[in-house]
Design a protein around this motif. Sequence first.
Motif, PDB file in Angstrom:
ATOM      1  N   ALA A 199       0.822  -1.206   0.000  1.00 32.27           N
ATOM      2  CA  ALA A 199       0.000   0.000   0.000  1.00 32.27           C
ATOM      3  C   ALA A 199       0.861   1.264   0.000  1.00 32.27           C
ATOM      4  O   ALA A 199       0.578   2.229  -0.721  1.00 32.27           O
ATOM      5  CB  ALA A 199      -0.934  -0.009   1.205  1.00 32.27           C
ATOM      6  N   VAL A 200       1.935   1.259   0.794  1.00 30.22           N
ATOM      7  CA  VAL A 200       2.823   2.427   0.844  1.00 30.22           C
ATOM      8  C   VAL A 200       3.501   2.644  -0.499  1.00 30.22           C
ATOM      9  O   VAL A 200       3.596   3.778  -1.001  1.00 30.22           O
ATOM     10  CB  VAL A 200       3.863   2.250   1.967  1.00 30.22           C
ATOM     11  CG1 VAL A 200       4.925   3.337   1.893  1.00 30.22           C
ATOM     12  CG2 VAL A 200       3.176   2.268   3.327  1.00 30.22           C
ATOM     13  N   THR A 201       3.978   1.556  -1.119  1.00 26.07           N
ATOM     14  CA  THR A 201       4.644   1.676  -2.417  1.00 26.07           C
ATOM     15  C   THR A 201       3.699   2.225  -3.476  1.00 26.07           C
ATOM     16  O   THR A 201       4.057   3.122  -4.257  1.00 26.07           O
ATOM     17  CB  THR A 201       5.189   0.312  -2.857  1.00 26.07           C
ATOM     18  OG1 THR A 201       6.089  -0.185  -1.858  1.00 26.07           O
ATOM     19  CG2 THR A 201       5.918   0.423  -4.179  1.00 26.07           C
ATOM     20  N   LEU A 202       2.473   1.681  -3.529  1.00 25.49           N
ATOM     21  CA  LEU A 202       1.500   2.160  -4.510  1.00 25.49           C
ATOM     22  C   LEU A 202       1.142   3.622  -4.262  1.00 25.49           C
ATOM     23  O   LEU A 202       0.976   4.397  -5.215  1.00 25.49           O
ATOM     24  CB  LEU A 202       0.245   1.288  -4.465  1.00 25.49           C
ATOM     25  CG  LEU A 202       0.411  -0.162  -4.944  1.00 25.49           C
ATOM     26  CD1 LEU A 202      -0.895  -0.926  -4.782  1.00 25.49           C
ATOM     27  CD2 LEU A 202       0.864  -0.193  -6.400  1.00 25.49           C
ATOM     28  N   ALA A 203       1.019   4.004  -2.999  1.00 25.63           N
ATOM     29  CA  ALA A 203       0.691   5.400  -2.691  1.00 25.63           C
ATOM     30  C   ALA A 203       1.811   6.332  -3.137  1.00 25.63           C
ATOM     31  O   ALA A 203       1.558   7.404  -3.719  1.00 25.63           O
ATOM     32  CB  ALA A 203       0.429   5.551  -1.196  1.00 25.63           C
ATOM     33  N   VAL A 204       3.060   5.936  -2.886  1.00 29.00           N
ATOM     34  CA  VAL A 204       4.191   6.773  -3.297  1.00 29.00           C
ATOM     35  C   VAL A 204       4.234   6.909  -4.821  1.00 29.00           C
ATOM     36  O   VAL A 204       4.403   8.009  -5.370  1.00 29.00           O
ATOM     37  CB  VAL A 204       5.512   6.183  -2.767  1.00 29.00           C
ATOM     38  CG1 VAL A 204       6.712   6.905  -3.375  1.00 29.00           C
ATOM     39  CG2 VAL A 204       5.557   6.288  -1.247  1.00 29.00           C
ATOM     40  N   LEU A 205       4.045   5.790  -5.531  1.00 27.57           N
ATOM     41  CA  LEU A 205       4.044   5.843  -6.992  1.00 27.57           C
ATOM     42  C   LEU A 205       2.907   6.718  -7.514  1.00 27.57           C
ATOM     43  O   LEU A 205       3.088   7.486  -8.472  1.00 27.57           O
ATOM     44  CB  LEU A 205       3.932   4.424  -7.561  1.00 27.57           C
ATOM     45  CG  LEU A 205       5.143   3.516  -7.387  1.00 27.57           C
ATOM     46  CD1 LEU A 205       4.843   2.121  -7.907  1.00 27.57           C
ATOM     47  CD2 LEU A 205       6.358   4.091  -8.121  1.00 27.57           C
ATOM     48  N   TYR A 206       1.741   6.604  -6.894  1.00 27.63           N
ATOM     49  CA  TYR A 206       0.598   7.395  -7.338  1.00 27.63           C
ATOM     50  C   TYR A 206       0.877   8.887  -7.192  1.00 27.63           C
ATOM     51  O   TYR A 206       0.644   9.668  -8.132  1.00 27.63           O
ATOM     52  CB  TYR A 206      -0.633   7.001  -6.525  1.00 27.63           C
ATOM     53  CG  TYR A 206      -1.835   7.871  -6.804  1.00 27.63           C
ATOM     54  CD1 TYR A 206      -2.611   7.676  -7.944  1.00 27.63           C
ATOM     55  CD2 TYR A 206      -2.196   8.894  -5.919  1.00 27.63           C
ATOM     56  CE1 TYR A 206      -3.714   8.481  -8.204  1.00 27.63           C
ATOM     57  CE2 TYR A 206      -3.293   9.702  -6.174  1.00 27.63           C
ATOM     58  CZ  TYR A 206      -4.050   9.487  -7.310  1.00 27.63           C
ATOM     59  OH  TYR A 206      -5.138  10.299  -7.566  1.00 27.63           O
ATOM     60  N   PHE A 207       1.391   9.296  -6.051  1.00 30.88           N
ATOM     61  CA  PHE A 207       1.629  10.725  -5.835  1.00 30.88           C
ATOM     62  C   PHE A 207       2.783  11.235  -6.690  1.00 30.88           C
ATOM     63  O   PHE A 207       2.766  12.387  -7.142  1.00 30.88           O
ATOM     64  CB  PHE A 207       1.901  10.996  -4.352  1.00 30.88           C
ATOM     65  CG  PHE A 207       0.671  10.914  -3.503  1.00 30.88           C
ATOM     66  CD1 PHE A 207      -0.353  11.848  -3.627  1.00 30.88           C
ATOM     67  CD2 PHE A 207       0.512   9.887  -2.585  1.00 30.88           C
ATOM     68  CE1 PHE A 207      -1.494  11.771  -2.850  1.00 30.88           C
ATOM     69  CE2 PHE A 207      -0.635   9.802  -1.791  1.00 30.88           C
ATOM     70  CZ  PHE A 207      -1.638  10.749  -1.926  1.00 30.88           C
ATOM     71  N   VAL A 208       3.786  10.392  -6.940  1.00 31.32           N
ATOM     72  CA  VAL A 208       4.894  10.815  -7.795  1.00 31.32           C
ATOM     73  C   VAL A 208       4.422  11.014  -9.234  1.00 31.32           C
ATOM     74  O   VAL A 208       4.760  12.021  -9.891  1.00 31.32           O
ATOM     75  CB  VAL A 208       6.047   9.791  -7.737  1.00 31.32           C
ATOM     76  CG1 VAL A 208       7.077  10.066  -8.827  1.00 31.32           C
ATOM     77  CG2 VAL A 208       6.706   9.827  -6.370  1.00 31.32           C
ATOM     78  N   VAL A 209       3.618  10.062  -9.730  1.00 33.31           N
ATOM     79  CA  VAL A 209       3.160  10.152 -11.119  1.00 33.31           C
ATOM     80  C   VAL A 209       2.154  11.277 -11.295  1.00 33.31           C
ATOM     81  O   VAL A 209       2.269  12.116 -12.199  1.00 33.31           O
ATOM     82  CB  VAL A 209       2.562   8.801 -11.558  1.00 33.31           C
ATOM     83  CG1 VAL A 209       1.919   8.928 -12.944  1.00 33.31           C
ATOM     84  CG2 VAL A 209       3.637   7.735 -11.593  1.00 33.31           C
ATOM     85  N   THR A 210       1.144  11.305 -10.443  1.00 35.93           N
ATOM     86  CA  THR A 210       0.100  12.328 -10.591  1.00 35.93           C
ATOM     87  C   THR A 210       0.589  13.720 -10.233  1.00 35.93           C
ATOM     88  O   THR A 210      -0.010  14.722 -10.648  1.00 35.93           O
ATOM     89  CB  THR A 210      -1.112  11.974  -9.724  1.00 35.93           C
ATOM     90  OG1 THR A 210      -0.702  11.851  -8.345  1.00 35.93           O
ATOM     91  CG2 THR A 210      -1.729  10.667 -10.181  1.00 35.93           C
ATOM     92  N   GLY A 211       1.665  13.821  -9.489  1.00 30.38           N
ATOM     93  CA  GLY A 211       2.196  15.132  -9.131  1.00 30.38           C
ATOM     94  C   GLY A 211       3.209  15.676 -10.108  1.00 30.38           C
ATOM     95  O   GLY A 211       3.695  16.798  -9.928  1.00 30.38           O
TER      96      GLY A 211
END
Length: 300
Positions: free
Chosen positions: A50-62
Amino acid sequence: MTVTKEDPLEGPVGDAPEEAYTPSARRIERERYKRSRTRRATAVAALSTAVTLAVLYFVVTGSPGWPRTKETFFSAAYARQALPQVLDGLWLNLRLLVICGAVTLVLGLLLAVARTLRGPALFPLRALATAYVDFFRGLPLIICLLAVIFGVPALRLQGVPTDPVVLGGAALVLTYSAYMAEVFRAGIESVHPSQRAAARSLGLSSAQTMRFVVLPQAVRRVVPPLLNDLVSLQKDTGLVSIAGAVDAVYAAQILASKTFNYTPYVVAGLVFVVLTIPMTRFTDWVTARMNRRQSQGGTV
């Protein structure tokens, strides 16, 4: 002599009742400890995922270019428009997979048997099989496709099909039969020589030994790598689109060229992924099953 009387409800009178198995306190504690470790490992894995997916999501969408990338590659409207046509083209990929897969398995097995034949009189056959395997294993698939699809019609041979789907399938068979031949040959050579010696001592000929003793063992041992090759073949069927055959990839290309939006390519890629995952999981299951049988001393 003691006579045992039977009671129709209670069973034999005088027999001692069987005691039910009761695990020891140490075993109960050990099982409890194993369950707690399993729960802890599952929780840690879920949390880290969950932490890895959250980090990837915020990096990509940001990222600064995310709005434009989302519009160009992940448009829901274009995805709904492309999905039916991509699925129509996927039917061609599935037909190529079934037909080319069956032909490559048979041709690969024949090539492997030819490469393992013994005797000086069969040297020309071994040499031809070896040259075929070496050539098509070294030749890039895309070049093989271009040579067959555009080169064969240029010869203007009578009775030779010029359909790009047929020629593309032939190129896939030429390449993947060489790969599968090496897989089959590895399985044949993994059979211990004592198996051949035992079969010959029982009066079997060389051909009978290969058919009834060596090949059954060899094929069972190489099922996982053969399934991996079929997974690769399933993905590479999309390369026949270079000849104009409307498969899933070419259908996506047609839509993308009309709209200048690349969402259809993403849809086609996801369709191939969804089709490949079950085959991959089945390959993993077969591999694990064979490993368990081998570790337990069963027949491989």
